[in-house]
Scaffold this motif. Structure first.
Motif, short mmCIF file in Angstrom:
data_model
loop_
_atom_site.label_atom_id
_atom_site.label_comp_id
_atom_site.label_asym_id
_atom_site.label_seq_id
_atom_site.Cartn_x
_atom_site.Cartn_y
_atom_site.Cartn_z
N UNK A 1 0.82 -1.21 0.00
CA UNK A 1 0.00 0.00 0.00
C UNK A 1 0.86 1.27 0.00
N UNK A 2 0.19 2.42 0.01
CA UNK A 2 0.85 3.72 -0.11
C UNK A 2 1.87 3.97 1.00
N UNK A 3 2.91 4.68 0.65
CA UNK A 3 3.95 5.18 1.55
C UNK A 3 4.66 4.07 2.34
N UNK A 4 4.63 2.85 1.81
CA UNK A 4 5.44 1.79 2.41
C UNK A 4 6.90 1.97 1.99
N UNK A 5 7.79 1.44 2.80
CA UNK A 5 9.22 1.56 2.54
C UNK A 5 9.85 0.19 2.78
N UNK A 6 10.37 -0.42 1.73
CA UNK A 6 11.02 -1.72 1.83
C UNK A 6 12.51 -1.53 1.59
N UNK A 7 13.31 -1.83 2.60
CA UNK A 7 14.72 -1.53 2.57
C UNK A 7 15.53 -2.49 1.71
N UNK A 8 16.75 -2.07 1.41
CA UNK A 8 17.66 -2.86 0.58
C UNK A 8 17.91 -4.22 1.21
N UNK A 9 17.86 -5.27 0.40
CA UNK A 9 18.12 -6.61 0.88
C UNK A 9 16.98 -7.29 1.59
N UNK A 10 15.87 -6.59 1.80
CA UNK A 10 14.71 -7.21 2.43
C UNK A 10 14.08 -8.23 1.47
N UNK A 11 13.43 -9.24 2.05
CA UNK A 11 12.75 -10.27 1.27
C UNK A 11 11.30 -10.33 1.73
N UNK A 12 10.39 -10.19 0.80
CA UNK A 12 8.96 -10.31 1.09
C UNK A 12 8.41 -11.42 0.20
N UNK A 13 7.94 -12.51 0.80
CA UNK A 13 7.53 -13.67 0.04
C UNK A 13 6.07 -13.60 -0.40
N UNK A 14 5.67 -14.56 -1.22
CA UNK A 14 4.40 -14.49 -1.94
C UNK A 14 3.20 -14.46 -1.00
N UNK A 15 2.13 -13.86 -1.51
CA UNK A 15 0.82 -13.80 -0.85
C UNK A 15 0.82 -12.98 0.43
N UNK A 16 1.81 -12.15 0.63
CA UNK A 16 1.83 -11.28 1.81
C UNK A 16 1.17 -9.95 1.47
#
Length: 210
Positions: free
Chosen positions: A104-119
């Motif tokens: 969603x809006x204004x989220x911040x995902x940092x370098x090297x982070x991993x976000x897996x499927x269906x999240x």
């Protein structure tokens, strides 16, 4: 030329500006430093001074670290949204986000982070550098996840939760809204809303009536 107002404080602001330069080199970036201790009136005045005449070509991003508190970061975002300003998420170079993840809006995902499927990542949430978010995880709005935090598959993290350095959330666990977990270690049981867990306290503290 499209422009983006990047609003925040200290190192977080500098890092966000540098990241936006990498991911959107065609943007004109306009950083705005805001002191968290300035008070609501001063912050409102600073936002009123922004050039938001053309919302079709103007966007914004709030880059505030945990010292701003999740609530204050949320207030800044809400003020900008009321002005009709788009606030797309920032995914830093090197982050790995699976296809189909909702951000969603204004989220911040940092370098090297991993976000897996269906999240699903609620608005105004920060995922620090090197953090791992398992599959099927739900993150509420205005969550702060520090660098290197691990969240197991299927976990649910409520709105305005802070997870500090060294925290590992087990698979399927639930962290209630407004919790602060700033004690390194694995969470293998659900945590009730408004619970405060800190290295200086032997036992969790639950805030009642807040």
């Amino acid at each position: 030329m499209p422009c983006k107002h990047v609003i925040g404080h200290g190192p977080a602001l500098a890092r966000a500006v540098a990241a936006w330069r990498c991911v959107a080199p065609g943007l004109e970036l306009r950083p705005l430093e805001i002191d968290p201790a300035a008070g609501q009136a001063a912050i409102a005045a600073a936002l009123d001074g922004l050039d938001l005449a053309d919302t079709a070509t103007t966007s914004a991003f709030v880059a505030a670290d945990s010292r701003f508190l999740n609530g204050m970061r949320l207030d800044l975002m809400a003020s900008l949204r009321l002005r009709g300003v788009a606030m797309p998420a920032l995914v830093e170079p090197g982050a790995l986000v699976a296809d189909g993840v909702r951000i969603d809006d204004n989220c911040w995902i940092g370098a090297g982070a991993i976000v897996q499927h269906a999240s699903r990542i609620g608005f105004n949430t920060v995922i620090g550098a090197g953090a791992i978010v398992g599959s099927g995880v739900t993150l509420g709005h205005s969550v702060w996840i520090d660098d290197g935090v691990v969240i197991g598959h299927g976990a649910r993290i409520g709105a305005q939760v802070t997870l500090g350095l060294g925290v590992v959330v087990g698979h399927g666990r639930q962290i209630g809204k407004l919790c602060i977990v700033d004690k390194a270690g694995r969470i293998d049981a659900d945590v009730a809303a408004k619970t405060f867990m800190h290295a200086t306290h032997a036992q969790p503290i639950v805030i009642i009536g807040a």
